[in-house]
Design a protein around this motif. Structure first.
Motif, PDB file in Angstrom:
ATOM      1  N   GLN A 161       0.829  -1.210   0.000  1.00  0.00           N
ATOM      2  CA  GLN A 161       0.000   0.000   0.000  1.00  0.00           C
ATOM      3  C   GLN A 161       0.856   1.250   0.000  1.00  0.00           C
ATOM      4  OE1 GLN A 161      -2.484  -0.751   3.377  1.00  0.00           O
ATOM      5  NE2 GLN A 161      -3.953  -1.945   2.194  1.00  0.00           N
ATOM      6  N   LYS A 162       1.886   1.201   0.811  1.00  0.00           N
ATOM      7  CA  LYS A 162       2.761   2.360   0.931  1.00  0.00           C
ATOM      8  C   LYS A 162       3.363   2.744  -0.417  1.00  0.00           C
ATOM      9  CE  LYS A 162       7.358   2.828   2.918  1.00  0.00           C
ATOM     10  NZ  LYS A 162       8.174   2.083   3.879  1.00  0.00           N
ATOM     11  N   TRP A 163       3.890   1.774  -1.123  1.00  0.00           N
ATOM     12  CA  TRP A 163       4.569   2.106  -2.381  1.00  0.00           C
ATOM     13  C   TRP A 163       3.597   2.401  -3.506  1.00  0.00           C
ATOM     14  CZ3 TRP A 163       8.832   4.172  -1.548  1.00  0.00           C
ATOM     15  CH2 TRP A 163       9.632   3.756  -0.485  1.00  0.00           C
ATOM     16  N   GLN A 164       2.472   1.720  -3.481  1.00  0.00           N
ATOM     17  CA  GLN A 164       1.476   2.033  -4.516  1.00  0.00           C
ATOM     18  C   GLN A 164       1.035   3.491  -4.383  1.00  0.00           C
ATOM     19  OE1 GLN A 164      -1.379  -1.103  -3.922  1.00  0.00           O
ATOM     20  NE2 GLN A 164       0.078  -2.645  -4.652  1.00  0.00           N
ATOM     21  N   LYS A 165       0.872   3.914  -3.140  1.00  0.00           N
ATOM     22  CA  LYS A 165       0.494   5.302  -2.893  1.00  0.00           C
ATOM     23  C   LYS A 165       1.596   6.247  -3.371  1.00  0.00           C
ATOM     24  CE  LYS A 165      -1.844   6.988   1.231  1.00  0.00           C
ATOM     25  NZ  LYS A 165      -1.811   6.646   2.682  1.00  0.00           N
ATOM     26  N   GLU A 166       2.800   5.857  -3.054  1.00  0.00           N
ATOM     27  CA  GLU A 166       3.953   6.696  -3.398  1.00  0.00           C
ATOM     28  C   GLU A 166       4.112   6.817  -4.921  1.00  0.00           C
ATOM     29  OE1 GLU A 166       6.373   9.396  -2.023  1.00  0.00           O
ATOM     30  OE2 GLU A 166       5.112   8.119  -0.738  1.00  0.00           O
ATOM     31  N   TRP A 167       3.950   5.720  -5.607  1.00  0.00           N
ATOM     32  CA  TRP A 167       4.046   5.745  -7.073  1.00  0.00           C
ATOM     33  C   TRP A 167       3.015   6.712  -7.642  1.00  0.00           C
ATOM     34  CZ3 TRP A 167       3.916  -0.302  -7.137  1.00  0.00           C
ATOM     35  CH2 TRP A 167       5.191  -0.803  -6.841  1.00  0.00           C
ATOM     36  N   GLU A 168       1.816   6.612  -7.086  1.00  0.00           N
ATOM     37  CA  GLU A 168       0.740   7.461  -7.576  1.00  0.00           C
ATOM     38  C   GLU A 168       1.043   8.924  -7.273  1.00  0.00           C
ATOM     39  OE1 GLU A 168      -2.972   5.684  -6.840  1.00  0.00           O
ATOM     40  OE2 GLU A 168      -4.142   7.405  -7.517  1.00  0.00           O
ATOM     41  N   LYS A 169       1.468   9.168  -6.023  1.00  0.00           N
ATOM     42  CA  LYS A 169       1.751  10.535  -5.582  1.00  0.00           C
ATOM     43  C   LYS A 169       2.826  11.176  -6.456  1.00  0.00           C
ATOM     44  CE  LYS A 169       3.560  12.580  -1.494  1.00  0.00           C
ATOM     45  NZ  LYS A 169       4.211  12.110  -0.264  1.00  0.00           N
ATOM     46  N   GLN A 170       3.844  10.422  -6.774  1.00  0.00           N
ATOM     47  CA  GLN A 170       4.953  10.986  -7.541  1.00  0.00           C
ATOM     48  C   GLN A 170       4.733  10.890  -9.054  1.00  0.00           C
ATOM     49  OE1 GLN A 170       8.907  10.302  -6.283  1.00  0.00           O
ATOM     50  NE2 GLN A 170       8.347   9.766  -4.186  1.00  0.00           N
ATOM     51  N   GLY A 171       3.580  10.325  -9.436  1.00  0.00           N
ATOM     52  CA  GLY A 171       3.305  10.205 -10.876  1.00  0.00           C
ATOM     53  C   GLY A 171       4.381   9.421 -11.605  1.00  0.00           C
ATOM     54  N   ALA A 172       4.822   8.350 -10.971  1.00  0.00           N
ATOM     55  CA  ALA A 172       5.960   7.605 -11.518  1.00  0.00           C
ATOM     56  C   ALA A 172       5.696   7.011 -12.898  1.00  0.00           C
ATOM     57  CB  ALA A 172       6.349   6.497 -10.542  1.00  0.00           C
ATOM     58  N   PHE A 173       4.444   6.770 -13.207  1.00  0.00           N
ATOM     59  CA  PHE A 173       4.157   6.047 -14.450  1.00  0.00           C
ATOM     60  C   PHE A 173       3.418   6.883 -15.487  1.00  0.00           C
ATOM     61  CE2 PHE A 173       3.778   2.822 -10.910  1.00  0.00           C
ATOM     62  CZ  PHE A 173       5.116   2.462 -10.969  1.00  0.00           C
ATOM     63  N   LYS A 174       3.435   8.186 -15.283  1.00  0.00           N
ATOM     64  CA  LYS A 174       2.752   9.048 -16.251  1.00  0.00           C
ATOM     65  C   LYS A 174       3.540   9.081 -17.555  1.00  0.00           C
ATOM     66  CE  LYS A 174      -0.370  10.156 -13.324  1.00  0.00           C
ATOM     67  NZ  LYS A 174      -1.018   8.829 -13.208  1.00  0.00           N
ATOM     68  N   ALA A 175       2.823   8.889 -18.629  1.00  0.00           N
ATOM     69  CA  ALA A 175       3.493   8.901 -19.938  1.00  0.00           C
ATOM     70  C   ALA A 175       3.252  10.248 -20.595  1.00  0.00           C
ATOM     71  CB  ALA A 175       2.934   7.791 -20.810  1.00  0.00           C
ATOM     72  N   LYS A 176       4.302  10.790 -21.158  1.00  0.00           N
ATOM     73  CA  LYS A 176       4.184  12.066 -21.866  1.00  0.00           C
ATOM     74  C   LYS A 176       4.946  11.966 -23.170  1.00  0.00           C
ATOM     75  CE  LYS A 176       3.340  16.476 -19.832  1.00  0.00           C
ATOM     76  NZ  LYS A 176       3.854  17.638 -19.125  1.00  0.00           N
ATOM     77  N   GLU A 177       4.353  12.503 -24.224  1.00  0.00           N
ATOM     78  CA  GLU A 177       5.059  12.510 -25.488  1.00  0.00           C
ATOM     79  C   GLU A 177       6.377  13.250 -25.295  1.00  0.00           C
ATOM     80  OE1 GLU A 177       1.863  13.607 -25.169  1.00  0.00           O
ATOM     81  OE2 GLU A 177       0.995  11.734 -25.883  1.00  0.00           O
ATOM     82  N   GLY A 178       7.397  12.837 -26.012  1.00  0.00           N
ATOM     83  CA  GLY A 178       8.676  13.501 -25.837  1.00  0.00           C
ATOM     84  C   GLY A 178       9.636  13.136 -26.944  1.00  0.00           C
ATOM     85  N   LYS A 179      10.895  13.439 -26.697  1.00  0.00           N
ATOM     86  CA  LYS A 179      11.895  13.162 -27.730  1.00  0.00           C
ATOM     87  C   LYS A 179      12.517  11.790 -27.536  1.00  0.00           C
ATOM     88  CE  LYS A 179      13.007  17.689 -29.393  1.00  0.00           C
ATOM     89  NZ  LYS A 179      13.221  18.912 -28.616  1.00  0.00           N
TER      90      LYS A 179
END
Length: 821
Positions: free
Chosen positions: A11-29
């Motif tokens: 739970q702790k890390w799932q929350k942390e991943w979400e909080k830090q937006g660890a898996f957000k994908a953004k178009e880029g170079k």
RNA sequence: GCGAGGGUAGCAAAGCGGUCAAAUGCGAAAGACUCAAAAUCUUUUGGCUUAGUGCCUUCGGAGGUUCGAAUCCUCUCCCUCGCACCA
């Protein structure tokens, strides 16, 4: 270990991943990597180990690729429309929308508990107007381009599901959903002209890195066959009809013609003739089964009609039969008994002449044929074509027919156009209005979406949309007069035919997607899903891609470069599923062992593409490994043992390859060996240990994240890079040493056993005599622990060694001498 | 019938020309710890043999290629999954 509460840590890390937006994908170079899983149907209220397996594969790949520095898009969504939700809702006296929304909420929550690294900002649900309006938009585009059309045709109808079905949804004559027999009905329905892309759908397969099996299934389904259409004239009339054949070389061997029993031409021709009654009764015998049955005896009915051979003018009797497929080719087949086994059997049964027109190269023919000759040969008895090799004759005779305007070279496909109308509520409304003045009128783009009304009554009978006045009664977009809406909805396979494009730009209000964004992310680099969609979803999605390309919206031909078909999880020999009642839920396993253990185990049992049998005992083994792995944390120190460094470095080198090739099982086996070997070591350097955590984090993300932070790291391991492996630390000599130690252990065991057999007494003390430079390889404590007896190690040149029997002299390199007393 | 994928020790499953009697896990047996059990750890787990060795029989079956085959080739049997009277 004692303070390692898996549930809490997860739970702790799932929350942390979400909080830090660890898996957000953004178009880029950066180089992109699109990791895509087939989105689920939100029907169950739990996830079982089969789901865990499927999603873990994608998650491991996504996490690994992120570590490799790729810009990863890893989205999830829900294939929310469809019959099961509608039926389940009716049964539960709920509304499909409520039912579906609840199911989605549950599954989303459960997926989050698995620690899957999805970018939830990109979630797509097909039952939302924001999504399905673009289904309607695509439908209109297809209409505009002549790909969508309406026609009356015999279509598959499932009485149980109360709807029509596409050919792909009929499995062995039964409905793919309810497994009940499907009947044929004459109905006016909407179709997509997938056949316009038949050839491209076929040839495109060669460019794909897909399982050969799936590709073959699609090839079979498309069923391309090249041949010739030959025109025959009906005797006594000017009426002509065509016969499709792949063997124009046997044209002179035709002695009769056969056609599908229900060929429409036949009904017309026999009307009012003396044969009509007999024909009707023949039809009775055929109509017993709608589907052709291979095992069924071939039956024919002599229609009394004759056709004239296009080249010789011979009279050929026409038979109606129970074995000719009505909607393939032309529904007419030429009978060449000498060179086709089916025709041969038929000719025998109805005493029809057999005329041989191809002989084997030696020129001999068997006058009393026992079976058809279907091999190659030379033409005989074929007028001016005599002496031609038959393969060549195919071309020559076809060309001749074309010249005489009595034939055409054609390609036939087994693939039929896609029937997309469904007489059910829970789907995308087809954006069409019927006006008594203007006819079929498409709903203008500006008026989209045509909303599916929520306020309808489910009587359990028929499509509730039909009785929903507010929906049906509308005005004609063209003449503004009274008009009626189409009440059929779209097949849900339309929803899933382009959802992967919507992930690239899920919130777009102006278009189905921004082509630039799609151009960046697509095609998907890895697609993961089950085999069951080989000729359904996977074919339709390819078709949509090609259509959208022709509309100028996408620039690629194929949506899924690589396809991975995960193996099914069984229990008790059957697929784990609700209906079998043999599910093991992720929740119960996770509560007991933590979700990482479940992932580790399910990926370990077999190669991910293989079906596996769930094993309650097996997971205990995986749990043990996790616990030992966690215990290694106590050994982390500054001291760097070159053997340990070597082991970890070579492990990571191999693991990286295993990740690339989706052979996680192999990587996990090495991991198990590594853990048990490290468990014996004194100390692990921090650097090596950290690299090990990084390496394992795709498979067991929560545990690694926790251990990583316990080392004092402030970053998330989930956003770290793949460890740089110092290959200079790899030294195969260490493996040789280890093998020598292993061998020594087993030798000691062996000697102890022999001593006991000989003397009947247990050995009490073991002495090991090692060459001086190898002494360091043999740690007495470790040997003692493994052998279970006290052990002393001496260098052979040690003057103070205890060696009453002078054994030390037997020591060789890599093979110490032993003495037991 | 056609096509694809398989058949490895008690089970599951790696191995795909020599380092193979064959990784790993489960199961089984023995031992250590313990008053005892569980947990944990260690060892053994084709056969015969031996103070640590050597030999034999094994990777569905039969042949073949090779100095050498679980691994390559041919034929054959069995299983699983697709497609199937497609002319």
């Amino acid at each position: 270990m004692a303070d390692f509460d898996f549930k809490k840590i997860e739970q702790k890390w799932q929350k942390e991943w979400e909080k830090q937006g660890a898996f957000k994908a953004k178009e880029g170079k950066k180089d992109k990597f699109y990791c895509l899983e087939m989105f689920p149907y939100p029907s169950a209220s739990y996830l079982h180990m089969g789901h865990v397996k499927c999603y873990s594969i994608g998650d491991i790949i996504a996490r690994f690729k992120r570590m490799q520095g790729k810009n990863v898009l890893y989205p999830m969504g829900f294939d929310a429309f469809g019959l099961p939700a509608e039926n389940a809702a009716i049964k539960a006296k709920s509304h499909p929308a409520t039912y579906t929304n609840d199911a989605i909420a549950t599954i989303r929550k459960l997926m989050k508990e698995l620690g899957l690294s999805y970018d939830w900002d990109r979630e797509v649900s097909t039952h939302l107007p924001d999504y399905y309006r673009w289904n309607q938009w695509i439908f209109l585009k297809m209409l505009e381009k002549g790909i969508a059309y309406r026609k009356k045709a015999p279509v598959n109808y499932c009485k149980t599901c109360a709807t029509t079905l596409a050919n792909e949804e009929v499995i062995d004559g039964n409905c793919w959903r309810c497994d009940q027999p499907v009947s044929l009905e004459q109905l006016e329905q909407w179709f997509f002209k997938i056949t316009a892309y038949a050839d491209e759908l076929l040839s495109g397969l060669d460019t794909l890195q897909w399982n050969e099996r799936v590709k073959e299934m699609q090839r079979n389904w498309i069923g391309k066959s090249e041949g010739t259409k030959v025109t025959f004239i009906l005797e006594g009339t000017k009426q002509s009809f065509e016969v499709f054949t792949t063997r124009p070389d046997t044209l002179y061997g035709v002695t009769f013609l056969t056609c599908a029993a229900r060929h429409p031409l036949l009904g017309d021709l026999l009307k009012g003739t003396p044969q009509e009654k007999a024909y009707r009764s023949f039809l009775q015998t055929v109509s017993a089964s709608e589907k052709l049955d291979v095992t069924k005896e071939k039956e024919g009915f002599n229609t009394g009609l004759f056709a004239l051979h296009p080249l010789t003018g011979e009279r050929l009797p026409i038979f109606a039969s129970n074995f000719v497929v009505a909607d393939y080719g032309t529904g007419f087949v030429m009978g060449v008994p000498a060179h086709d086994q089916r025709d041969f059997d038929f000719a025998q049964k109805y005493a029809l002449p057999i005329k041989q027109v191809i002989c084997q190269v030696n020129g001999k023919i068997d006058k009393k044929m026992k079976e058809a000759y279907i091999g190659r040969g030379i033409l005989i008895d074929s007028d001016t074509f005599d002496g031609l090799e038959n393969e060549k004759a195919k071309k020559v005779i076809s060309a001749h027919l074309v010249k005489l305007k009595k034939g055409a070279i054609t390609t036939e496909y087994r693939l039929r156009d896609w029937l997309v109308s469904r007489q059910r509520y829970w789907g995308t409304p087809i954006p069409i209005v019927y006006c008594s003045k203007c006819g079929i009128v498409p709903v203008p783009e500006k008026q989209l979406p045509v909303q599916l009304p929520v306020d309808v009554t489910f009587t359990g009978k028929g499509n509730p949309l039909v009785t929903c006045k507010a929906f049906v009664e509308t005005s004609c977009p063209t003449c503004k007069g009274k008009a009626k809406r189409e009440t059929d909805t779209m097949a849900t396979f339309i929803d899933s035919s382009w959802y992967y494009l919507r992930y690239c730009d899920p919130d777009n209000k102006k278009a189905l997607f921004d082509s630039k964004k799609v151009a960046y992310w697509m095609p998907a680099d890895q697609y993961i899903g089950g085999m069951e969609h080989a000729v359904l979803h996977l074919l339709y999605a390819r078709f949509f891609t090609k259509f959208l390309r022709d509309c100028g919206l996408v620039t690629f031909d194929e949506p899924f470069q690589k396809l991975f078909n995960q193996g099914i999880v069984h229990k008790g020999g059957e697929r784990m599923s609700k209906s079998h009642g043999n599910t093991v839920t992720a929740e119960e396993i996770s509560a007991k062992y933590g979700i990482d253990t479940a992932r580790l185990f399910i990926m370990f049992v077999a190669s991910p593409d293989k079906a596996i049998e769930w094993d309650d005992k097996g997971i205990e083994g995986a749990f043990k490994v996790i616990k030992r792995f966690i215990a290694l944390a106590d050994k982390v120190g500054k001291v760097s043992d070159p053997i340990v460094d070597h082991k970890i470095a070579s492990f990571l080198t191999q693991l990286e390859k295993n990740y690339e090739s989706i052979e996680f099982n192999k990587g996990i086996v090495s991991f198990m060996e590594l853990v048990s070997s490290l468990s014996e070591k004194e100390s692990i350097s921090r650097a090596a240990y950290e690299s090990l955590l990084l390496g394992m984090s795709p498979i067991i993300p929560h545990v690694c994240e926790e251990l990583w932070s316990r080392l004092g790291n402030k970053t998330l391991i989930a956003t770290e890079s793949w460890p740089k492996v110092d290959t200079s630390k790899i030294n195969p000599a260490f493996d040789v040493v280890e093998q020598a130690v292993e061998k020594t252990v087993s030798d000691i065991m062996n000697v102890l056993r022999l001593v006991k057999e000989k003397t009947g007494e247990e050995g009490t003390q073991v002495y090991v005599y090692v060459l001086p430079k190898e002494v360091g390889n043999y740690a007495p404590d470790s040997l003692t622990k493994r052998v279970g007896k006290p052990i002393r190690v001496f260098a052979v040149n040690d003057p103070k060694k205890y060696d009453p029997q002078g054994k030390a002299g037997k020591a060789k390199p890599g093979k110490p001498a032993l003495f037991v007393e």
